[in-house]
Design an enzyme around this catalytic site. Structure first.
Site, PDB file in Angstrom:
ATOM      1  N   ARG A 270     -39.726  35.125  -8.246  1.00 54.53           N
ATOM      2  CA  ARG A 270     -39.162  36.155  -9.112  1.00 54.53           C
ATOM      3  C   ARG A 270     -39.102  35.650 -10.546  1.00 54.53           C
ATOM      4  O   ARG A 270     -38.745  34.491 -10.787  1.00 54.53           O
ATOM      5  CB  ARG A 270     -37.753  36.553  -8.660  1.00 54.53           C
ATOM      6  CG  ARG A 270     -37.699  37.180  -7.282  1.00 54.53           C
ATOM      7  CD  ARG A 270     -36.278  37.542  -6.892  1.00 54.53           C
ATOM      8  NE  ARG A 270     -36.201  37.917  -5.478  1.00 54.53           N
ATOM      9  CZ  ARG A 270     -35.059  38.159  -4.831  1.00 54.53           C
ATOM     10  NH1 ARG A 270     -33.912  38.073  -5.472  1.00 54.53           N
ATOM     11  NH2 ARG A 270     -35.070  38.491  -3.559  1.00 54.53           N
ATOM     12  N   ARG A 285     -30.516  29.870  -9.945  1.00 48.68           N
ATOM     13  CA  ARG A 285     -31.413  30.957 -10.333  1.00 48.68           C
ATOM     14  C   ARG A 285     -32.779  30.368 -10.689  1.00 48.68           C
ATOM     15  O   ARG A 285     -33.006  29.904 -11.802  1.00 48.68           O
ATOM     16  CB  ARG A 285     -30.825  31.722 -11.524  1.00 48.68           C
ATOM     17  CG  ARG A 285     -31.423  33.097 -11.729  1.00 48.68           C
ATOM     18  CD  ARG A 285     -30.702  33.816 -12.854  1.00 48.68           C
ATOM     19  NE  ARG A 285     -29.306  34.045 -12.553  1.00 48.68           N
ATOM     20  CZ  ARG A 285     -28.851  35.095 -11.864  1.00 48.68           C
ATOM     21  NH1 ARG A 285     -29.686  36.011 -11.419  1.00 48.68           N
ATOM     22  NH2 ARG A 285     -27.565  35.231 -11.621  1.00 48.68           N
ATOM     23  N   GLU A 357     -22.848  34.694  -4.778  1.00 45.91           N
ATOM     24  CA  GLU A 357     -23.658  35.407  -3.787  1.00 45.91           C
ATOM     25  C   GLU A 357     -24.661  34.473  -3.115  1.00 45.91           C
ATOM     26  O   GLU A 357     -25.358  33.710  -3.771  1.00 45.91           O
ATOM     27  CB  GLU A 357     -24.411  36.560  -4.462  1.00 45.91           C
ATOM     28  CG  GLU A 357     -25.325  37.334  -3.510  1.00 45.91           C
ATOM     29  CD  GLU A 357     -26.408  38.123  -4.235  1.00 45.91           C
ATOM     30  OE1 GLU A 357     -27.436  38.400  -3.601  1.00 45.91           O
ATOM     31  OE2 GLU A 357     -26.219  38.428  -5.433  1.00 45.91           O
ATOM     32  N   SER A 360     -27.241  39.293   0.642  1.00 45.80           N
ATOM     33  CA  SER A 360     -26.924  40.716   0.515  1.00 45.80           C
ATOM     34  C   SER A 360     -27.502  41.422   1.733  1.00 45.80           C
ATOM     35  O   SER A 360     -28.717  41.355   1.956  1.00 45.80           O
ATOM     36  CB  SER A 360     -27.537  41.311  -0.755  1.00 45.80           C
ATOM     37  OG  SER A 360     -26.880  40.849  -1.903  1.00 45.80           O
ATOM     38  N   ARG A 398     -29.427  27.973  -2.270  1.00 50.00           N
ATOM     39  CA  ARG A 398     -27.998  28.186  -2.534  1.00 50.00           C
ATOM     40  C   ARG A 398     -27.137  27.622  -1.409  1.00 50.00           C
ATOM     41  O   ARG A 398     -25.995  27.215  -1.633  1.00 50.00           O
ATOM     42  CB  ARG A 398     -27.716  29.671  -2.752  1.00 50.00           C
ATOM     43  CG  ARG A 398     -28.336  30.203  -4.038  1.00 50.00           C
ATOM     44  CD  ARG A 398     -27.818  31.570  -4.427  1.00 50.00           C
ATOM     45  NE  ARG A 398     -28.437  32.024  -5.668  1.00 50.00           N
ATOM     46  CZ  ARG A 398     -27.993  33.027  -6.406  1.00 50.00           C
ATOM     47  NH1 ARG A 398     -26.926  33.709  -6.009  1.00 50.00           N
ATOM     48  NH2 ARG A 398     -28.605  33.369  -7.523  1.00 50.00           N
TER      49      ARG A 398
END
Length: 425
Positions: A270, A285, A357, A360, A398
């Site tokens: 990404r 990130r 986070e 999700s 993460r």
């Protein structure tokens, strides 16, 4: 995509739902008008085509009866020209319709609270109590550098910023976590699948990444097929949700086949557009990261139950690693484009002194299935749209961050969760 028939027949319901996502009523009114014009032009086209076909059938009869066919021929030519004109009009209206329809997000379901942004998300519950340290906990990037687990500078040298190199125990733990997650999810009913990490544009359209989020994707330019010589637009996947969901694109499944519960490990890519200045240190990130993804394809009646099952699975995985976390219900203003309902799982990071986070879990209802044409034959032998769900279980990097920060010692060394020890032998 949203249901166009519902937009035309129950406009206020669609308007009420999408207003919660800041979609203006004027835009929906424009879309409805375009849809009605498209329908009218298509009906007119079908009527003229029927007339032309009816006239064309008379040629054999005229010849048999010795009638002059010139007048009939002129009539057919006139109808043929009309068909061509109407086909162009129908195509124009269809393109307008599709262009606008592709930009609309999913409608929040009844369980999604109204809210403007992430500040109005609702905490559902906390799971496990964060450890109290007798010293000030370090952040993961400090621990990674101290233990030689991640080389940030050489990652930048090899590629650019937001790329990293995992070394020694860091690399081993990354691999151990992937294998542990796959095994854990298999025990919870999710079949492992290995998919490509390069896909075409239609595949990305099916799950909603295209056309809206093209700038966030890594595109492979000028890819030419060696056999056909044709050029292709191909992309690196941002998540295995894309490939797992689209495995069944353009297919009609049998109801007894459902639910389909799948799990895949892939690297993900990404550009993280719009996140400049956020999480510039460490691996929170990154442009490339590893993730284990859960995807389910279900009947319409069972999708809410499946979402709860997927949330429980991802939460149990974190609990097995003894990582404190919480469940957060996203409000309408923080939903992803394709989601109708999303529950985030946030893991506790003592170095940052906050929850972040790590997963999700989203129910997209029939939004993706309509785009990807995923259907099933129900007990009444009708072909209806399936419901699709997706969620991380988990973002591997993460999870490694959470382990480093939660298992750190005062001297900067890091304990290894006992459930991972068999995967490091």
């Amino acid at each position: 995509m949203i249901d166009l028939k519902l937009l035309v027949n129950d406009f206020e319901s669609i308007n009420e739902g999408l207003s919660k996502r800041n979609i203006q009523k004027t835009l929906l009114e424009e879309l409805k008008e375009i849809a009605l014009n498209f329908k009218q032009k298509k009906i007119a086209l079908e009527e003229i085509q029927a007339q032309r076909n009816s006239k064309a059938k008379l040629f054999a009869q005229y010849k048999q009866e010795g009638k002059d066919i010139n007048a009939l021929k002129e009539e057919c030519d006139t109808l043929k020209n009309k068909v061509s004109l109407y086909e162009e009009e129908v195509k124009t209206w269809e393109e307008k319709l599709e262009k606008l329809l592709k930009t609309l997000p999913n409608i929040p379901d009844s369980n999604t609270p109204f809210g403007k942004d992430e500040e109005e998300n609702v905490e559902i519950k906390k799971i496990l109590t964060p450890k109290e340290f007798s010293f000030k906990p370090k952040e993961h990037w400090e621990l990674a550098e101290k233990n030689g687990w991640i080389d940030f500078e050489r990652g930048v040298k090899l590629a650019k910023s937001r790329f990293s190199v995992f070394c020694g125990m860091g690399a081993k733990l990354e691999r151990a976590l992937i294998n542990y997650m796959l095994d854990f999810n298999a025990k919870h009913g999710f079949s492992e699948v290995a998919t490509p990490v390069i896909v075409n544009s239609q595949t990305l359209f099916g799950t909603g990444q295209l056309p809206k989020f093209e700038n966030d994707l890594f595109k492979i330019s000028n890819f030419v097929d060696e056999e056909s010589g044709k050029g292709h637009e191909l992309y690196l996947i941002p998540t295995a949700e894309v490939t797992l969901t689209n495995l069944y694109a353009d297919e009609i499944l049998q109801e007894e086949e459902l639910p389909l519960m799948m799990c895949a490990y892939t690297p993900c890519f990404r550009k993280e557009a719009g996140s400049a200045g956020r999480d510039t240190r460490g691996i929170i990130r990154q442009h490339q990261f590893d993730k284990v993804e859960l995807v389910a394809i279900t009947t319409q009646e069972d999708s809410q139950m499946m979402q709860e099952r997927m949330i429980a699975c991802a939460s149990s995985l974190l609990s097995s690693l003894n990582l404190p976390h919480r469940l957060v219900q996203l409000c309408s203003g923080d939903l992803g484009f394709s989601a109708s309902n999303t529950v985030d799982i946030e893991v506790w990071l003592p170095g940052q002194n906050c929850y972040r986070e790590i997963s999700s879990i989203s129910n997209t209802r029939d939004f993706q299935a309509r785009r990807a044409k995923i259907r099933y034959k129900n007990s009444q032998k009708k072909n209806i749209l399936a419901h699709t769900l997706n969620g991380s279980s988990l973002a591997v990097g993460r999870t490694l961050v959470a382990i480093m920060e939660n298992y750190q010692k005062e001297d900067g060394s890091i304990e290894i969760p006992f459930v991972l020890e068999p995967y490091l032998r």
